[in-house]
Motif scaffolding. Structure first.
Motif, short mmCIF file in Angstrom:
data_model
loop_
_atom_site.label_atom_id
_atom_site.label_comp_id
_atom_site.label_asym_id
_atom_site.label_seq_id
_atom_site.Cartn_x
_atom_site.Cartn_y
_atom_site.Cartn_z
N THR A 11 -4.69 -3.58 -4.68
CA THR A 11 -5.06 -2.79 -3.66
C THR A 11 -5.75 -1.41 -3.90
O THR A 11 -5.55 -1.05 -5.18
N ILE A 45 1.71 9.44 4.54
CA ILE A 45 2.20 9.41 3.27
C ILE A 45 1.09 10.08 2.52
O ILE A 45 -0.26 9.62 2.70
N PRO A 105 4.96 1.61 0.15
CA PRO A 105 6.28 0.99 0.51
C PRO A 105 7.34 2.31 0.65
O PRO A 105 8.43 2.08 1.30
N GLU A 106 6.77 3.62 0.38
CA GLU A 106 7.65 4.55 0.85
C GLU A 106 7.41 4.87 2.28
O GLU A 106 8.26 6.30 2.75
N LYS A 153 -2.80 4.80 -8.35
CA LYS A 153 -1.54 4.81 -9.35
C LYS A 153 -2.03 4.93 -10.74
O LYS A 153 -1.43 5.63 -11.58
N ARG A 155 -4.42 1.42 -3.49
CA ARG A 155 -3.11 2.23 -3.87
C ARG A 155 -3.01 1.73 -5.37
O ARG A 155 -2.81 2.67 -6.22
N ASP A 156 -2.98 0.66 -5.80
CA ASP A 156 -2.92 0.16 -7.25
C ASP A 156 -3.64 1.00 -8.16
O ASP A 156 -3.23 1.69 -9.13
N TYR A 210 0.77 -1.29 0.12
CA TYR A 210 -0.12 0.05 0.02
C TYR A 210 0.84 1.40 0.02
O TYR A 210 0.53 2.14 -0.65
#
Lengths: 294, 297
Positions: free
Chosen positions: B6, A254, A245-246, B12, B8-9, A243
């Protein structure tokens, strides 16, 4: 003498339990009341519940359903009433089903309830109860209230809410705005997070997902209790890698592509995460409120 | 191999997508597989006069809506030609309806579909309307054509009950499709009794159910008079349109993003994993007819 008393007490408790198993709750429901009489009895266990509600049974099975009992009431020219009493493996599972169903918290029946003109639902002990009318009339509304009272009084024991729920900060929590669960399917109940079991939820984990803030700008808080810290740490790694990685200790909040904020953390055997944070300040505030509870 | 996805994917990949469009961000996958496929045509027709202030749909208006939807869908000049293009006199036709007692297919739709199939020349002994008995119904067993009709509603485990899910009674073991919130429902269309036979899907949105409190709940409090029908040849496209309408109503009613719980992932997976049809709105040619207020799509 003490041993004999203990044995008698255990036998009595066993007898009472057996009696409750056999009779409760259908045996406690009035055969007739007002203008109603029982016309059908309901008794389903495990996957037999498919016969009654098809795929919808999975909701209850995902919370460890033991059996469902109840009945239908009918009378001449009046709306049918249905009583469904779902007996779950533990009080916390009964509470979980309740959180799937209620939109706001009331305390009229059992240990938490919500009433509509045609529908009453509540939980108490290991039971999640629904009483509903086919349509609304003054008589049917009075009748479902009466049945809810009867069932409430008939259930002898209360149960504890899952401890993980107490970790939710009260400030900013939406009314009726949290869900308790074990099955990963419910992870997406308020907000799509992942299409798979990203954080290893199962029957041994207690998860709560909650809505904070205004309706048009929700922050979503997730807290999961794992059997041990190792499992919590493993789930944290998976969430972080997949979710955000940074995310690092130096950069714990984030900002995502949609301008919302995200954070996740572990403390002991617990995992926390905040999704859809409206601002860094709001996300950080909710994090601090939560970590102080944890 | 299918990748786990997810939120997040999705963010993006769809950085420009409106965040509030929950129905799409609620979907488990965003990588629509059929970028070059032809569009699936779906017709949504609504008529404000359908209920005329009463509780029951006006049969004449329902008939007019059905005929107009099918005529538009087929591109034929009138209803007679349209129905003739859907079933032939030699067909053995099963109309798969839905009889769940709290929210069944409106009887007028079963009646109308029977009438239209008979008018197309199919003999009465070669026509059956059934739901829970389809597996043992001789007409369905030897059917050459199926028509799928059911009302649109939310569902406690699959997100929604719509056209794809309506074929679960063809399965020898319906519960075997429950895993992962009914993710694999599209595979029902591979069952021998079904495969390649469906000529038309009708999703009924006369008074759709947009929310439930428990699995058994179908309260009028959570129905609204939408007075619509969705017709198509692609069950995934039909369901995708219906899903957007339900989600739109939920958001309007609750005055916040209120995703289906659980998400109706089987609709998107019907495209991306099982290739039964298209769920991606950009791959659907949606033709809207009639009443256009609060259409939600």
């Amino acid at each position: 003498m003490r041993i004999r008393c203990l044995l008698l007490s255990m036998m009595s408790a066993f007898h009472l339990l057996a009696s409750v198993q056999e009779d409760f709750p259908a045996g406690r429901l009035p055969e007739r009341f007002m203008s109603y009489r029982i016309t059908d009895r309901l008794n389903y266990s495990g996957e037999d519940l498919y016969d009654y509600i098809n795929g919808g049974a999975e909701l209850y099975l995902s919370y460890g359903l033991t059996r469902m009992t109840g009945c239908k009431y009918n009378g001449d020219g009046i709306p049918q009433l249905t009583v469904e009493i779902y007996e779950m493996t533990t009080p916390k599972n009964a509470f979980g089903v309740y959180t799937q169903s209620r939109d706001r918290e009331e305390r009229v029946y059992g240990q938490g309830s919500q009433s509509f003109h045609d529908f009453i639902l509540f939980w108490k002990g290991c039971y999640f109860v629904t009483v509903y009318a086919q349509s609304v009339t003054p008589e049917s509304e009075a009748a479902i209230k009466h049945l809810a009272e009867v069932i409430d009084k008939a259930i002898p024991a209360t149960g504890q809410r899952p401890p993980v729920v107490a970790l939710l900060p009260e400030e900013g929590l939406a009314e009726g705005g949290f869900l308790y669960f074990h099955h990963y399917i419910w992870l997406n109940a308020y907000f799509f997070i992942a299409n798979h079991n990203l954080i290893d939820l199962d029957d041994q984990t207690d998860a709560v997902l909650a809505k904070y803030g205004d309706a048009n700008a929700r922050n979503y808080l997730l807290i999961v209790e794992y059997p041990d810290g190792e499992k919590a740490a493993s789930a944290y790694q998976k969430l972080k890698e997949n979710y955000a990685p940074e995310l690092t200790a130096a950069q714990p909040f984030i900002r995502l592509e949609d301008k919302t904020w995200f954070t996740t953390w572990t403390k002991g055997n617990r995992l926390g995460a905040i999704f859809n944070g409206n601002s860094r300040e709001e996300t950080e505030k909710l994090y601090i409120l939560t970590i102080n509870h944890m | 191999m299918e990748k786990f996805i997810t939120r997040r994917d999705l963010l993006k990949r769809t950085a420009l997508m409106a965040v509030g469009s929950t129905v799409f961000l609620s979907r488990p996958l965003s990588a629509w597989a059929w970028a070059d496929a032809a569009k699936s045509k779906v017709v949504l027709i609504r008529n404000r006069q359908l209920f005329g202030g009463g509780d029951q749909p006006d049969p004449a208006i329902a008939a007019q809506m059905l005929d107009e939807a099918v005529t538009t869908l087929t591109g034929k000049k009138d209803a007679r030609e349209a129905w003739a293009s859907i079933v032939k006199p030699t067909d053995i036709v099963g109309v798969k309806t839905n009889v769940w007692n709290k929210f069944p297919t409106p009887e007028i739709m079963n009646t109308l579909l029977k009438e239209r199939v008979l008018q197309a020349g199919v003999s009465d002994e070669n026509l059956s309307v059934n739901d829970r008995g389809v597996k043992n119904d001789p007409i369905f067993q030897k059917s050459t054509a199926l028509i799928n009709v059911r009302p649109m509603r939310t569902h406690a485990w699959s997100g929604v009950g719509s056209c794809i899910k309506n074929y679960i009674m063809f399965s020898p073991q319906p519960s075997s499709y429950h895993d992962d919130s009914c993710a694999s429902l599209a595979t029902l269309y591979d069952l021998p009794i079904v495969k390649g036979k469906t000529r038309l899907h009708i999703l009924v949105l006369f008074k759709p159910l947009f929310h439930h409190r428990t699995a058994q709940d179908a309260s009028e409090e959570y129905m609204w008079t939408y007075s619509g029908l969705i017709a198509g040849f692609d069950p995934v496209a039909v369901d995708s349109v219906g899903l957007r309408i339900i989600q739109g109503k939920r958001n309007a009613f609750f005055q916040e993003d209120r995703p289906l719980n659980p998400p109706a992932k089987h609709i998107e997976l019907a495209e991306t994993r099982y290739h039964l049809g298209v769920a991606d709105p950009s791959k659907i040619e949606l033709v809207k007819l009639g009443w256009d207020e609060e259409t939600f799509v």
